[in-house]
Design a protein around this motif. Structure first.
Motif, PDB file in Angstrom:
ATOM      1  N   GLY A  75      77.949 -11.965  60.289  1.00  0.00           N
ATOM      2  CA  GLY A  75      79.035 -11.035  60.554  1.00  0.00           C
ATOM      3  C   GLY A  75      80.363 -11.407  59.966  1.00  0.00           C
ATOM      4  N   ALA A  76      80.403 -11.951  58.756  1.00  0.00           N
ATOM      5  CA  ALA A  76      81.686 -12.289  58.150  1.00  0.00           C
ATOM      6  C   ALA A  76      82.554 -11.051  58.019  1.00  0.00           C
ATOM      7  CB  ALA A  76      81.479 -12.903  56.772  1.00  0.00           C
ATOM      8  N   GLY A  77      83.833 -11.237  58.163  1.00  0.00           N
ATOM      9  CA  GLY A  77      84.769 -10.143  57.979  1.00  0.00           C
ATOM     10  C   GLY A  77      85.035  -9.378  59.251  1.00  0.00           C
ATOM     11  N   GLU A  78      84.160  -9.473  60.248  1.00  0.00           N
ATOM     12  CA  GLU A  78      84.360  -8.712  61.473  1.00  0.00           C
ATOM     13  C   GLU A  78      85.614  -9.189  62.190  1.00  0.00           C
ATOM     14  OE1 GLU A  78      81.608  -6.923  64.986  1.00  0.00           O
ATOM     15  OE2 GLU A  78      81.102  -8.873  64.177  1.00  0.00           O
ATOM     16  N   ASP A  79      85.786 -10.510  62.189  1.00  0.00           N
ATOM     17  CA  ASP A  79      86.979 -11.072  62.804  1.00  0.00           C
ATOM     18  C   ASP A  79      87.886 -11.735  61.776  1.00  0.00           C
ATOM     19  OD1 ASP A  79      84.733 -12.107  65.320  1.00  0.00           O
ATOM     20  OD2 ASP A  79      86.155 -10.430  65.481  1.00  0.00           O
ATOM     21  N   ALA A  80      87.279 -12.318  60.740  1.00  0.00           N
ATOM     22  CA  ALA A  80      88.049 -13.148  59.822  1.00  0.00           C
ATOM     23  C   ALA A  80      88.480 -12.430  58.556  1.00  0.00           C
ATOM     24  CB  ALA A  80      87.235 -14.382  59.433  1.00  0.00           C
ATOM     25  N   ASP A  81      87.973 -11.227  58.345  1.00  0.00           N
ATOM     26  CA  ASP A  81      88.364 -10.448  57.182  1.00  0.00           C
ATOM     27  C   ASP A  81      88.046 -11.181  55.880  1.00  0.00           C
ATOM     28  OD1 ASP A  81      89.378  -8.087  56.082  1.00  0.00           O
ATOM     29  OD2 ASP A  81      91.320  -9.025  55.697  1.00  0.00           O
ATOM     30  N   GLU A  82      86.854 -11.773  55.809  1.00  0.00           N
ATOM     31  CA  GLU A  82      86.450 -12.522  54.635  1.00  0.00           C
ATOM     32  C   GLU A  82      85.119 -12.011  54.099  1.00  0.00           C
ATOM     33  OE1 GLU A  82      87.863 -14.593  52.822  1.00  0.00           O
ATOM     34  OE2 GLU A  82      89.571 -15.377  53.956  1.00  0.00           O
ATOM     35  N   ALA A  83      84.704 -12.571  52.943  1.00  0.00           N
ATOM     36  CA  ALA A  83      83.461 -12.173  52.298  1.00  0.00           C
ATOM     37  C   ALA A  83      82.382 -13.220  52.530  1.00  0.00           C
ATOM     38  CB  ALA A  83      83.710 -11.975  50.805  1.00  0.00           C
ATOM     39  N   GLY A  84      81.178 -12.922  52.017  1.00  0.00           N
ATOM     40  CA  GLY A  84      80.077 -13.866  52.140  1.00  0.00           C
ATOM     41  C   GLY A  84      79.503 -13.872  53.544  1.00  0.00           C
ATOM     42  N   GLY A  85      78.910 -12.739  53.949  1.00  0.00           N
ATOM     43  CA  GLY A  85      78.436 -12.620  55.317  1.00  0.00           C
ATOM     44  C   GLY A  85      77.434 -13.682  55.716  1.00  0.00           C
ATOM     45  N   GLY A  86      76.491 -14.027  54.835  1.00  0.00           N
ATOM     46  CA  GLY A  86      75.486 -15.026  55.163  1.00  0.00           C
ATOM     47  C   GLY A  86      75.826 -16.418  54.670  1.00  0.00           C
ATOM     48  N   ALA A  87      76.273 -16.528  53.421  1.00  0.00           N
ATOM     49  CA  ALA A  87      76.590 -17.840  52.842  1.00  0.00           C
ATOM     50  C   ALA A  87      77.655 -17.666  51.778  1.00  0.00           C
ATOM     51  CB  ALA A  87      75.341 -18.488  52.257  1.00  0.00           C
ATOM     52  N   SER A  88      78.478 -18.675  51.638  1.00  0.00           N
ATOM     53  CA  SER A  88      79.545 -18.652  50.645  1.00  0.00           C
ATOM     54  C   SER A  88      79.555 -19.962  49.885  1.00  0.00           C
ATOM     55  CB  SER A  88      80.897 -18.445  51.341  1.00  0.00           C
ATOM     56  OG  SER A  88      81.956 -18.505  50.407  1.00  0.00           O
ATOM     57  N   VAL A  89      79.586 -19.885  48.559  1.00  0.00           N
ATOM     58  CA  VAL A  89      79.666 -21.060  47.684  1.00  0.00           C
ATOM     59  C   VAL A  89      78.603 -22.083  48.076  1.00  0.00           C
ATOM     60  CG1 VAL A  89      81.298 -22.557  46.477  1.00  0.00           C
ATOM     61  CG2 VAL A  89      82.159 -20.622  47.764  1.00  0.00           C
ATOM     62  N   SER A  90      77.361 -21.641  48.124  1.00  0.00           N
ATOM     63  CA  SER A  90      76.261 -22.491  48.565  1.00  0.00           C
ATOM     64  C   SER A  90      75.114 -22.460  47.571  1.00  0.00           C
ATOM     65  CB  SER A  90      75.740 -22.017  49.934  1.00  0.00           C
ATOM     66  OG  SER A  90      76.738 -22.024  50.904  1.00  0.00           O
ATOM     67  N   ARG A  91      74.202 -23.422  47.703  1.00  0.00           N
ATOM     68  CA  ARG A  91      72.947 -23.408  46.974  1.00  0.00           C
ATOM     69  C   ARG A  91      71.830 -23.260  47.984  1.00  0.00           C
ATOM     70  NH1 ARG A  91      72.528 -28.765  43.945  1.00  0.00           N
ATOM     71  NH2 ARG A  91      70.509 -27.888  43.361  1.00  0.00           N
ATOM     72  N   LEU A  92      70.980 -22.263  47.780  1.00  0.00           N
ATOM     73  CA  LEU A  92      69.909 -21.992  48.722  1.00  0.00           C
ATOM     74  C   LEU A  92      68.587 -21.877  47.986  1.00  0.00           C
ATOM     75  CD1 LEU A  92      72.584 -20.007  49.608  1.00  0.00           C
ATOM     76  CD2 LEU A  92      71.223 -20.013  51.684  1.00  0.00           C
ATOM     77  N   ASP A  93      67.548 -22.488  48.559  1.00  0.00           N
ATOM     78  CA  ASP A  93      66.224 -22.484  47.957  1.00  0.00           C
ATOM     79  C   ASP A  93      65.200 -22.097  49.022  1.00  0.00           C
ATOM     80  OD1 ASP A  93      64.012 -25.037  46.628  1.00  0.00           O
ATOM     81  OD2 ASP A  93      64.109 -22.908  46.192  1.00  0.00           O
ATOM     82  N   HIS A  94      64.367 -21.081  48.721  1.00  0.00           N
ATOM     83  CA  HIS A  94      63.345 -20.615  49.664  1.00  0.00           C
ATOM     84  C   HIS A  94      63.960 -20.227  51.006  1.00  0.00           C
ATOM     85  CE1 HIS A  94      60.615 -22.551  46.787  1.00  0.00           C
ATOM     86  NE2 HIS A  94      59.649 -21.826  47.320  1.00  0.00           N
ATOM     87  N   CYS A  95      65.055 -19.518  50.988  1.00  0.00           N
ATOM     88  CA  CYS A  95      65.724 -19.107  52.228  1.00  0.00           C
ATOM     89  C   CYS A  95      65.598 -17.603  52.436  1.00  0.00           C
ATOM     90  CB  CYS A  95      67.199 -19.485  52.203  1.00  0.00           C
ATOM     91  SG  CYS A  95      67.503 -21.268  52.232  1.00  0.00           S
ATOM     92  N   GLU A  96      65.780 -17.182  53.657  1.00  0.00           N
ATOM     93  CA  GLU A  96      65.823 -15.771  53.992  1.00  0.00           C
ATOM     94  C   GLU A  96      67.204 -15.454  54.560  1.00  0.00           C
ATOM     95  OE1 GLU A  96      62.613 -14.747  56.543  1.00  0.00           O
ATOM     96  OE2 GLU A  96      61.068 -15.305  55.079  1.00  0.00           O
ATOM     97  N   ILE A  97      67.876 -14.493  53.925  1.00  0.00           N
ATOM     98  CA  ILE A  97      69.225 -14.112  54.318  1.00  0.00           C
ATOM     99  C   ILE A  97      69.168 -12.652  54.730  1.00  0.00           C
ATOM    100  CG2 ILE A  97      71.640 -13.920  53.558  1.00  0.00           C
ATOM    101  CD1 ILE A  97      69.398 -16.017  51.440  1.00  0.00           C
ATOM    102  N   PHE A  98      69.291 -12.366  56.022  1.00  0.00           N
ATOM    103  CA  PHE A  98      69.110 -10.987  56.443  1.00  0.00           C
ATOM    104  C   PHE A  98      70.037 -10.611  57.601  1.00  0.00           C
ATOM    105  CE2 PHE A  98      66.034 -13.592  58.667  1.00  0.00           C
ATOM    106  CZ  PHE A  98      66.031 -13.128  59.970  1.00  0.00           C
TER     107      PHE A  98
END
Length: 267
Positions: A75-98
């Motif tokens: 829920g990014a942006g709901e309170d903080a007014d920012e982007a990247g709801g699931g992850a920001s500036v990250s490396r992800l392998d075999h992940c589920e983002i939903f």
């Protein structure tokens, strides 16, 4: 869009010059969840960004890649007014983002991140990139994401990805901008450019999308790709790709062997 109708890996091995690729292999790796830190609070030490990491650092334990973790309902942006709801500036392998969202910005699932063999599903952004925004994705699947522009991805670098059933309120139901190679964009919807809006696509299939105007593509550059209407560019075709499934071609597909080897993607 692979090459044939067998196993993904076998198809890749046999079809370096086919359109599409061995995408969508996002099965979570067993036994790795304990190595990762899962951020439950979107505001806890992340500067208001609703995801895994901020800045240049990873929030992970026991390794330098976040693997086999579910990133859900941030829920990014709901309170903080920012982007990247699931992850920001990250490396992800075999992940589920939903089921993440960026209410007031872009990147419902991820922003400025690098993903390999991940599933991005049912994420949303009020602006661009429902699944991902300005992120690099390899062998990933984007399904059911939505945004104003680029329902699946906006301004991303995508290789060997499956982009299906995403939507945009304005343009680029599948993708908007960015560079794509060996990707399949099917069954997406937007007001303009149901499949893709802008960007550069090589060894790709953009077919069977819907829009009020330009259902498959608009303002995009293609090379060695399959879409209709036929765009300018070397090696493009507009024949029905004859999909056996969302991620496989039938044996007699005109896309088999129709790609350019230099754009092939590893598995």
């Amino acid at each position: 869009d692979l090459v044939g109708d067998g196993d993904h890996m076998q198809e890749f091995d046999l079809g370096l010059e086919g359109l599409g690729q061995a995408h969508g292999r996002h099965d979570p790796l067993e036994g790795l969840v304990g190595r990762c830190h899962r951020q439950e609070d979107a505001e806890a030490g992340l500067g208001g960004r609703g995801g895994i990491a901020e800045g240049d650092d990873l929030v992970a334990r026991g390794g330098d890649v976040l693997a086999a973790v579910e990133v859900v309902h941030q829920g990014a942006g709901e309170d903080a007014d920012e982007a990247g709801g699931g992850a920001s500036v990250s490396r992800l392998d075999h992940c589920e983002i939903f089921d993440n969202r960026a209410v007031s910005h872009s990147g419902g699932g991820v922003e400025y991140s690098s993903l390999t063999r991940c599933l991005l599903k049912n994420n949303s952004a009020n602006y661009d990139g429902g699944g991902g925004y300005k992120s690099d994705m390899t062998n990933c699947t984007m399904i059911g994401n939505c945004a104003k522009a680029g329902g699946g991805s906006s301004e991303g670098q995508l290789a060997g990805c499956l982009i299906v059933s995403n939507s945009a309120r304005f343009c680029g139901g599948g993708t908007s901008g960015g560079m794509l190679r060996n990707c399949t964009i099917i069954g997406n919807f937007a007001y303009l450019g149901g499949g893709v809006h802008a960007g550069t696509l090589n060894n790709c299939i953009a077919y069977g999308n819907w829009a009020n105007s330009s259902p498959n593509h608009t303002n995009a550059a293609f090379g060695y790709s399959c879409t209709t209407p036929l765009p300018a560019g070397a090696g493009n075709i507009e024949s029905d790709p004859q999909m056996a499934s969302d991620s496989h071609l039938a044996a007699g597909s005109p896309c088999v062997g129709a790609g350019y080897a230099d754009y092939a993607v590893g598995t």
